[in-house]
Design a protein around this motif. Sequence first.
Motif, PDB file in Angstrom:
ATOM      1  N   LYS A  97     -28.797  12.098  -0.205  1.00  0.00           N
ATOM      2  CA  LYS A  97     -27.800  12.599  -1.152  1.00  0.00           C
ATOM      3  C   LYS A  97     -26.560  11.709  -1.140  1.00  0.00           C
ATOM      4  N   GLY A  98     -26.118  11.329   0.046  1.00  0.00           N
ATOM      5  CA  GLY A  98     -24.937  10.480   0.160  1.00  0.00           C
ATOM      6  C   GLY A  98     -25.124   9.148  -0.542  1.00  0.00           C
ATOM      7  N   LEU A  99     -26.316   8.575  -0.402  1.00  0.00           N
ATOM      8  CA  LEU A  99     -26.608   7.302  -1.066  1.00  0.00           C
ATOM      9  C   LEU A  99     -26.621   7.468  -2.582  1.00  0.00           C
ATOM     10  N   LEU A 100     -27.203   8.559  -3.060  1.00  0.00           N
ATOM     11  CA  LEU A 100     -27.244   8.801  -4.505  1.00  0.00           C
ATOM     12  C   LEU A 100     -25.847   9.040  -5.063  1.00  0.00           C
ATOM     13  N   GLN A 101     -25.007   9.738  -4.291  1.00  0.00           N
ATOM     14  CA  GLN A 101     -23.624   9.954  -4.719  1.00  0.00           C
ATOM     15  C   GLN A 101     -22.889   8.615  -4.819  1.00  0.00           C
ATOM     16  N   GLU A 102     -23.122   7.753  -3.833  1.00  0.00           N
ATOM     17  CA  GLU A 102     -22.424   6.464  -3.785  1.00  0.00           C
ATOM     18  C   GLU A 102     -22.934   5.514  -4.868  1.00  0.00           C
ATOM     19  N   LYS A 103     -24.252   5.419  -5.027  1.00  0.00           N
ATOM     20  CA  LYS A 103     -24.833   4.428  -5.929  1.00  0.00           C
ATOM     21  C   LYS A 103     -24.908   4.888  -7.380  1.00  0.00           C
TER      22      LYS A 103
END
Length: 211
Positions: A170-176
């Motif tokens: 989730k954190g990666l999707l939020q960032e990218k």
Amino acid sequence: MVEEQNIELETVSDAELPEMGAEKVRTIVVEDETLIRLDIVETLTEAGFTVVAQGSTGEEAIALVDEHEPELVVMDVKMPGIDGITAAEQILAKHNCAVVMLTAFSQKDLVDRARDAGAMAYVIKPFTPADLIPAVEIAISRKAEMSILQQEVASLTEQFETRKRVDRAKGLLQEKMGLTESEAFRWIQKTSMDRRLTMREVADAVIEQVG
């Protein structure tokens, strides 16, 4: 294998995200400082939450949750007798509810313990309604996510590991992708259904391809 799961990153619209009205959320507030407890109750009530009980100790928290079976518990970390973290562990071992922990700024180490105990959000004292309500909303959203994960994974150990991997993805999707936390979770959930993969497999693919 992850390499065979080339998952395209497509944005999930807000329209796909379910809403949970505050008035549907039965809440228990446990805080040993009376004025702070009353402020929390007032803030939650004004926001539309239904506060069904109040307490001031960890023992009371456990008993009140057993009696009322709320959807949300807002609880202080440091209390007489059983502390909030121990109470949270015992509560979450038996009940599927969202837990928000209240902690002093100097208790950062306790935040990690609270997270490991299953707390889904925390608020640092002193706080305002603008701090409390978003944390409560995050906790409720994460509770809904955990309910979905529990349907997919039976073992508590596997649930915890899956939650960690999904949180990282989730954190990666939020960032990218610029998604909100809820949008990122819905993306993972939708992709798992579309691809007939588990959410853990989707999360692992995101971590491998995006991380």
